[in-house]
Write a protein that holds these residues in place. Sequence first.
Motif, mmCIF file in Angstrom:
data_model
loop_
_atom_site.group_PDB
_atom_site.id
_atom_site.type_symbol
_atom_site.label_atom_id
_atom_site.label_comp_id
_atom_site.label_asym_id
_atom_site.label_seq_id
_atom_site.Cartn_x
_atom_site.Cartn_y
_atom_site.Cartn_z
ATOM 1 N N ASP A 1 0.485 -0.955 -0.188
ATOM 2 C CA ASP A 1 0.133 -0.097 -0.145
ATOM 3 C C ASP A 1 1.218 0.766 -0.227
ATOM 4 N N PRO A 2 0.898 2.408 -0.518
ATOM 5 C CA PRO A 2 1.437 3.701 -0.588
ATOM 6 C C PRO A 2 0.984 4.661 0.536
ATOM 7 N N LEU A 3 -0.254 4.652 0.907
ATOM 8 C CA LEU A 3 -0.843 5.507 1.209
ATOM 9 C C LEU A 3 -0.504 5.489 3.185
ATOM 10 N N PRO A 4 0.002 4.285 3.406
ATOM 11 C CA PRO A 4 0.305 4.795 4.701
ATOM 12 C C PRO A 4 1.786 5.531 5.439
ATOM 13 N N VAL A 5 1.704 6.286 6.468
ATOM 14 C CA VAL A 5 2.468 7.742 6.708
ATOM 15 C C VAL A 5 3.256 6.994 8.279
ATOM 16 N N ILE B 1 4.328 5.984 2.243
ATOM 17 C CA ILE B 1 5.337 5.301 1.714
ATOM 18 C C ILE B 1 5.377 5.765 -0.036
ATOM 19 N N LYS B 2 4.662 6.309 -0.094
ATOM 20 C CA LYS B 2 4.714 6.898 -1.989
ATOM 21 C C LYS B 2 6.058 7.796 -1.447
ATOM 22 N N GLN B 3 6.084 9.035 -1.320
ATOM 23 C CA GLN B 3 6.247 9.981 -0.989
ATOM 24 C C GLN B 3 8.614 9.439 -0.761
ATOM 25 N N LEU C 1 15.774 12.256 6.850
ATOM 26 C CA LEU C 1 15.188 10.898 5.730
ATOM 27 C C LEU C 1 16.221 11.485 4.221
ATOM 28 N N LYS C 2 16.403 12.244 3.809
ATOM 29 C CA LYS C 2 17.271 11.831 2.770
ATOM 30 C C LYS C 2 18.143 11.640 2.755
#
Length: 310
Positions: A202-206, A243-245, A294-295
């Motif tokens: 799923d790409p949506l969970p943060v 997860i998408k980001q 993060l980067k």
Amino acid sequence: MKILVTGGNGFIGSHLIPRLVELEHDVYSLERYVTGRYVLGGERTVKTVFCDLRDHFAVRSAIRNIEPEAVIHLASISSVSYSYEHPQEVIETNFLGTVNLAEACMREVPSFKHFLFAGTSEEYGNSKVNPKTEDSPMCPNSPYSASKVAADKYLQYMRDAYGFPTTVLRNFNTYGRKDNTNFVVERTIVQMLKGKNVRLGDPLPVRDFLYVDDHVNSFLTCLSNGKALGEVFNFCTGRGTSIKQLVELISELTGFRGQVNWNTIPSRPLDIAELVGDCSKANRLLDWRHKYELKDGLQLTIDFWKTRLG
């Protein structure tokens, strides 16, 4: 200080033990013996004790013989997906194992100073409050998180009833693994570096992603710190990333030009939509700050896997 680390050959333990040795602590590693893991003649940098935490008598004997001043309890079965299929094993290891270890420290070591427990952000589960503070509701959504909540609460009972010197550390989603690609950051990086189409869920969970060195520093910050005794702390960045980001950022850093196939991995029952932490208590009482954005942490992880994959 004489320190016993459980789970010393795991993800965090393998990063933490060298730091403890550098600081000239007398370090013991408690591990469960697994056939095939150990090579004859292989170098071991600290004293190793083999023990199954589920064995009450073996744990008491180990603690009696070592007499540690402090314990950093990292050992657990940490795969959420595994816990759905093996709830008894997970609860026996994570909850009863913690009870056995803490009770042994309290009863067998008169001069015991500090028990640091690796809790988890998963304890908050599907609590709707974000960001999570240490007082946010516990809504465990898996056998793994339920076992951690139970262990967390038992240690707080021991603190209140007997003055047991414990600290609970709830670290958020940590990345930077060097030998495991079963987690989203490492799985994505390795697939992209190999130039394959990426299969994810799923790409949506943060999530609130924490680099491994910041996780290790949370334990070093709490160790021997009187302000940490009896307390519960979140360790995180305070910033949510979907997860998408996350995948888009990894794609940018690796130069990936392939395809990402979403929802090709089964979703978890009761998966958490958003899990972001508030670490202001650790900032205030311990002067702890995360050092890696993060980067930057992702770039270090990518560089490692590039070298490993050749």
